[in-house]
Design an enzyme around this catalytic site. Structure first.
Site, mmCIF file in Angstrom:
data_model
loop_
_atom_site.group_PDB
_atom_site.id
_atom_site.type_symbol
_atom_site.label_atom_id
_atom_site.label_comp_id
_atom_site.label_asym_id
_atom_site.label_seq_id
_atom_site.Cartn_x
_atom_site.Cartn_y
_atom_site.Cartn_z
ATOM 1 N N ARG A 72 67.840 41.942 67.048
ATOM 2 C CA ARG A 72 69.193 42.499 67.153
ATOM 3 C C ARG A 72 69.699 42.483 68.604
ATOM 4 O O ARG A 72 70.417 43.392 69.032
ATOM 5 C CB ARG A 72 69.260 43.931 66.591
ATOM 6 C CG ARG A 72 68.870 44.045 65.146
ATOM 7 C CD ARG A 72 69.810 43.277 64.220
ATOM 8 N NE ARG A 72 69.317 43.344 62.863
ATOM 9 C CZ ARG A 72 68.452 42.474 62.318
ATOM 10 N NH1 ARG A 72 67.999 41.452 63.052
ATOM 11 N NH2 ARG A 72 68.036 42.598 61.085
ATOM 12 N N GLU A 122 73.036 50.710 66.382
ATOM 13 C CA GLU A 122 73.283 49.269 66.313
ATOM 14 C C GLU A 122 74.727 48.914 66.644
ATOM 15 O O GLU A 122 74.977 47.956 67.367
ATOM 16 C CB GLU A 122 72.891 48.725 64.929
ATOM 17 C CG GLU A 122 72.964 47.222 64.832
ATOM 18 C CD GLU A 122 72.304 46.700 63.555
ATOM 19 O OE1 GLU A 122 72.739 45.658 63.067
ATOM 20 O OE2 GLU A 122 71.326 47.319 63.079
ATOM 21 N N SER A 163 73.933 49.095 58.700
ATOM 22 C CA SER A 163 72.851 49.892 59.290
ATOM 23 C C SER A 163 73.304 50.456 60.635
ATOM 24 O O SER A 163 73.609 49.698 61.551
ATOM 25 C CB SER A 163 71.602 49.031 59.475
ATOM 26 O OG SER A 163 71.142 48.557 58.236
#
Length: 351
Positions: A160, A343, A239
């Site tokens: 990520r 995130e 998420s």
């Protein structure tokens, strides 16, 4: 190129949160994107880049500067080589590659947002990451004042993360190029256990790419991860927290905390994450810390379908969302000694 002043930004995000921008420019060509960025940089004006808005948490006061919405279009297949303009809808692009009989991104179906955002976040799900198929990224380098082409090995991809995320004020992604696979209509080997189970096959097997895509869409929909304007469980950024990656020493301490709290036979999820590193599940941590599906009594709550998604129930403010996120983050740390990291990108606010 369209220009608006005091323009609402909430409708441009999947959270549907955030105040207005002083100025909103919608660019439909690479030249318009570059001209807008150059003008802002030369004037010293703060600049916010918006693609699909699926990874943004914008403060209630909005953005005092120029918000640039990249709405470029372009989908080009040359054999197994795919080039996408930054403004292309990612989920639609995945569908078109599957229709063409190509494999490599079929398990990334249903992820909201634009193609240009995928390398920034190194988007991944269900056993695939874009870094595995991206060959190069074409971007405008604000520091050099020129368009550059970065091969995969210069993009700094990790979980990520990427060079683009690490230096958010330097690169503006214009185009992304991928190398896909012609496997006679079959998917890439399935890596994610949940997907394999849903298909009744073993990890490593291949299935028709169209079947893999539909299965992933069904799994995502069951977790509220496919956008639906009528379903508040999808008014989210997917998420909200990344899965924590721990050193072996940190993981040992974490295991002791888990067993002290939940019993000596409790084994939290653990996955190899590189030499000396272990990845565990943020969703598992959140649930075991007491923040179950549907948690919350205000206008921002945890999804009723998935503990990793924080949602706007329709009347929330950004501060409502952040208060919930802080409560979850702090509760997980108090329970297990692990600090969750958000995130989505925050604009004008911080967690």
């Amino acid at each position: 190129m369209q220009e608006l002043h005091d323009a609402p930004l909430a409708p441009l995000t999947t959270f549907r949160l955030g105040g207005p921008a002083t100025r909103l420019v919608t660019a439909t060509t690479d030249d318009e994107v570059i001209a807008t960025v150059r003008a802002a940089d030369e004037a010293g004006t703060p600049l916010l880049i918006i693609g699909g808005g699926s990874n943004l948490v914008i403060g209630d006061k909005g953005f005092d500067g120029t918000a640039l919405r990249i709405a470029t279009r372009g989908f080009a297949l040359d054999g197994t080589a795919l080039t996408l303009a930054a403004g292309e809808n990612w989920s639609d692009a995945v569908a078109r590659t599957v229709e063409a009989g190509l494999a490599g991104v079929e398990c990334l179906a249903g992820i909201p947002g634009s193609a240009g955002a995928t390398p920034i976040q190194n988007v991944g799900a269900y056993g695939q990451e874009v870094s595995a198929t991206i060959t190069e990224v074409v971007a405008y380098d604000r520091r050099a004042g020129e368009t550059v082409t970065l091969p995969n090995e210069e993009c700094g991809f990790s979980y990520r993360h990427s060079r683009f995320k690490e230096h958010p004020d330097r690169f503006v992604v214009l185009r992304v190029r991928f190398a896909l696979e012609d496997a006679d209509g079959l998917s890439a080997p399935l890596k994610y256990a949940e997907t394999a189970r849903a298909l009744g096959v073993e990890a490593g097997d291949r299935v028709p790419a169209a079947v893999a895509r539909q299965t992933v869409l069904a799994l995502r929909a069951g977790k509220g991860m496919v956008l639906d304007p009528e379903d508040h469980d999808t008014w989210s950024a997917g998420s909200f927290f990344t899965n924590p990656i721990l050193t072996e020493a940190e993981h040992a301490v974490f295991l002791r905390r888990v067993q002290d709290r939940l019993g000596p036979d409790t084994a939290p999820p653990a996955f190899p994450a590189g030499e000396g590193l272990v990845k565990t599940s943020a969703a598992w941590l959140i649930d075991r810390a007491g923040f179950t599906k549907g948690y919350g009594s205000g206008p921002a709550r945890i999804s009723t379908k998935h503990t990793l998604a924080l949602t706007n129930r329709g009347r929330a403010t950004t501060e409502d969302l952040l208060a919930l996120a802080r409560e979850v983050r702090d509760g997980v740390h108090a329970a297990f000694g692990v600090t969750l990291v958000n995130e989505p990108v925050t604009v004008g606010v911080s967690l």
